[in-house]
Design an enzyme around this catalytic site. Structure first.
Site, PDB file in Angstrom:
ATOM      1  N   LYS A 198     -18.706  61.115 -21.855  1.00  0.00           N
ATOM      2  CA  LYS A 198     -18.767  61.714 -20.509  1.00  0.00           C
ATOM      3  C   LYS A 198     -20.220  62.046 -20.160  1.00  0.00           C
ATOM      4  O   LYS A 198     -20.653  63.194 -20.256  1.00  0.00           O
ATOM      5  CB  LYS A 198     -17.866  62.949 -20.451  1.00  0.00           C
ATOM      6  CG  LYS A 198     -17.512  63.373 -19.034  1.00  0.00           C
ATOM      7  CD  LYS A 198     -16.309  64.272 -19.023  1.00  0.00           C
ATOM      8  CE  LYS A 198     -16.025  64.887 -17.675  1.00  0.00           C
ATOM      9  NZ  LYS A 198     -15.714  63.947 -16.609  1.00  0.00           N
TER      10      LYS A 198
ATOM     11  N   TYR B  78     -21.368  66.053 -19.859  1.00  0.00           N
ATOM     12  CA  TYR B  78     -20.808  67.161 -19.084  1.00  0.00           C
ATOM     13  C   TYR B  78     -19.313  67.283 -19.296  1.00  0.00           C
ATOM     14  O   TYR B  78     -18.676  66.393 -19.872  1.00  0.00           O
ATOM     15  CB  TYR B  78     -21.160  67.008 -17.599  1.00  0.00           C
ATOM     16  CG  TYR B  78     -20.340  65.982 -16.836  1.00  0.00           C
ATOM     17  CD1 TYR B  78     -20.522  64.621 -17.034  1.00  0.00           C
ATOM     18  CD2 TYR B  78     -19.386  66.376 -15.906  1.00  0.00           C
ATOM     19  CE1 TYR B  78     -19.785  63.687 -16.330  1.00  0.00           C
ATOM     20  CE2 TYR B  78     -18.634  65.446 -15.187  1.00  0.00           C
ATOM     21  CZ  TYR B  78     -18.831  64.112 -15.399  1.00  0.00           C
ATOM     22  OH  TYR B  78     -18.097  63.193 -14.707  1.00  0.00           O
TER      23      TYR B  78
ATOM     24  N   GLU C  10     -10.435  52.457 -14.117  1.00  0.00           N
ATOM     25  CA  GLU C  10     -10.075  53.827 -13.719  1.00  0.00           C
ATOM     26  C   GLU C  10     -10.620  54.102 -12.327  1.00  0.00           C
ATOM     27  O   GLU C  10     -11.260  53.243 -11.722  1.00  0.00           O
ATOM     28  CB  GLU C  10     -10.615  54.839 -14.736  1.00  0.00           C
ATOM     29  CG  GLU C  10     -12.107  54.742 -14.965  1.00  0.00           C
ATOM     30  CD  GLU C  10     -12.613  55.610 -16.124  1.00  0.00           C
ATOM     31  OE1 GLU C  10     -11.977  56.604 -16.490  1.00  0.00           O
ATOM     32  OE2 GLU C  10     -13.707  55.280 -16.632  1.00  0.00           O
TER      33      GLU C  10
ATOM     34  N   LEU D 165     -12.834  56.714 -19.553  1.00  0.00           N
ATOM     35  CA  LEU D 165     -12.951  58.061 -20.094  1.00  0.00           C
ATOM     36  C   LEU D 165     -11.574  58.491 -20.617  1.00  0.00           C
ATOM     37  O   LEU D 165     -10.553  58.230 -19.978  1.00  0.00           O
ATOM     38  CB  LEU D 165     -13.426  59.040 -19.009  1.00  0.00           C
ATOM     39  CG  LEU D 165     -13.701  60.424 -19.580  1.00  0.00           C
ATOM     40  CD1 LEU D 165     -15.001  60.434 -20.378  1.00  0.00           C
ATOM     41  CD2 LEU D 165     -13.746  61.469 -18.490  1.00  0.00           C
TER      42      LEU D 165
END
Ligand code: PDD
Length: 287
Positions: free
Chosen positions: A151, A33, A183, A207
């Site tokens: 992702k 996505y 993260e 990411l």
């Protein structure tokens, strides 16, 4: 208001849009996505999101059901049809819907990928009260899989992390692996010490944020010092400032980590300045 959404080549009212129960996105989280923000009715960093999408697809051997030029047109058409001034566009591509459930990938020549896009209207996104107040985060262990650079829609653990944060009266969670922050649940994490911006370097552990790339570029252009390396929660708690970045929050200050206030407990000058620069420059380059 009923949104107009995009499913496999068609623009439809959201109530009429359908995906098969055999879709591998639904059964296996076999999908990727992107979230692209919209400001002033224009797309922020579409190119970066399109490039990362192509990379995610390639890494998973998944076919793109659309060209990136067509994808841009779909984004723009959805913004227009839904009258979005500020908000986001969500895009998902899955490995499609074979006739039955099977762990093996279906033949892409027989089973086309599924593509879905929808808008999220968020008036006031750029002028968020949260940015003036700052976020409180907790730390949790990072138990996600090893390809966080892709992702994918496997977002159960990040959702659980967000709920753990809520339960603790906080806004988000920073994930920690081998003692170092990877993260946030849906954002990249930064600290600021003595004017220096510190954030984890790119690898498969995190990411590769599109907002991260833009913010680091703007920071360097503004003569700020950036150091890409891992940091611990203890170092973050002793930092002058902290912040996160993502397409949906831009640059968002963090004012508390595991109950410890940073500085005077209000958003710091570097975070505030970076948010201003990011919004100004991104608006100028929006398409
Ligand atoms: N999340 N890290 C993770 C785990 C993310 O899910 C995201 C984005 C980011 C920031 O990437 P970018 O700057 O390209 O948005 C970092 C999106 C916004 C989401 O899941 O809604």
């Amino acid at each position: 208001m009923t949104r107009t959404v995009y499913v496999n080549g068609e623009y439809l009212p959201e109530t009429e849009a359908k995906v098969s129960i055999f879709d591998r996105g639904f059964l296996m989280a076999d999908g990727v996505y992107e979230v692209t923000s919209v400001l002033d009715g224009k797309l922020i960093d579409f190119d970066g999101h399109a490039k990362r999408l192509e990379r995610s697809l390639r890494e998973l051997d998944m076919a793109a059901p659309i060209t990136m030029e067509e994808l841009l047109e779909v984004h723009r058409e959805l913004v227009r049809l839904n009258g979005i001034e500020e908000g986001m566009i969500y895009l998902q591509i899955t490995r499609g819907a074979p006739e039955d459930r099977d762990f093996a990938f279906p033949d892409p020549a027989k089973v086309p990928s599924t593509i879905v896009l929808f808008t999220q209207n968020k008036p006031g996104l750029a002028n968020s009260p949260a940015a003036a107040k700052g976020l409180k985060v907790i730390s949790i262990e990072d138990i996600r899989w090893g390809r966080r650079d892709i992702k994918t829609v496997q977002l159960l653990y990040p959702s659980m992390g967000k709920m753990m944060a809520k339960k603790a009266g906080c806004d988000d969670a920073w994930m920690v692996e081998d003692g170092f922050v990877t993260e946030g649940t849906s954002n990249n994490a930064y600290i600021v010490k003595d004017g220096k911006i510190i954030t984890r370097q790119l690898s498969n552990d995190i990411l590769h944020g599109i907002t991260r790339a833009a913010v680091l570029k703007f920071a360097e252009e503004a003569q700020m010092v950036v150091e890409e390396r891992p940091f611990t929660i203890a170092e973050a708690q002793a930092a002058d400032e902290a912040f996160i970045t993502s397409a949906s929050t831009f640059v968002m200050p963090v004012v508390e980590i595991d109950g410890t206030a940073l500085g005077d407990g209000t958003p710091g000058p570097v975070s505030k300045r970076l948010r201003e620069i990011y919004l100004e420059e991104s608006r100028k380059a929006a398409i």
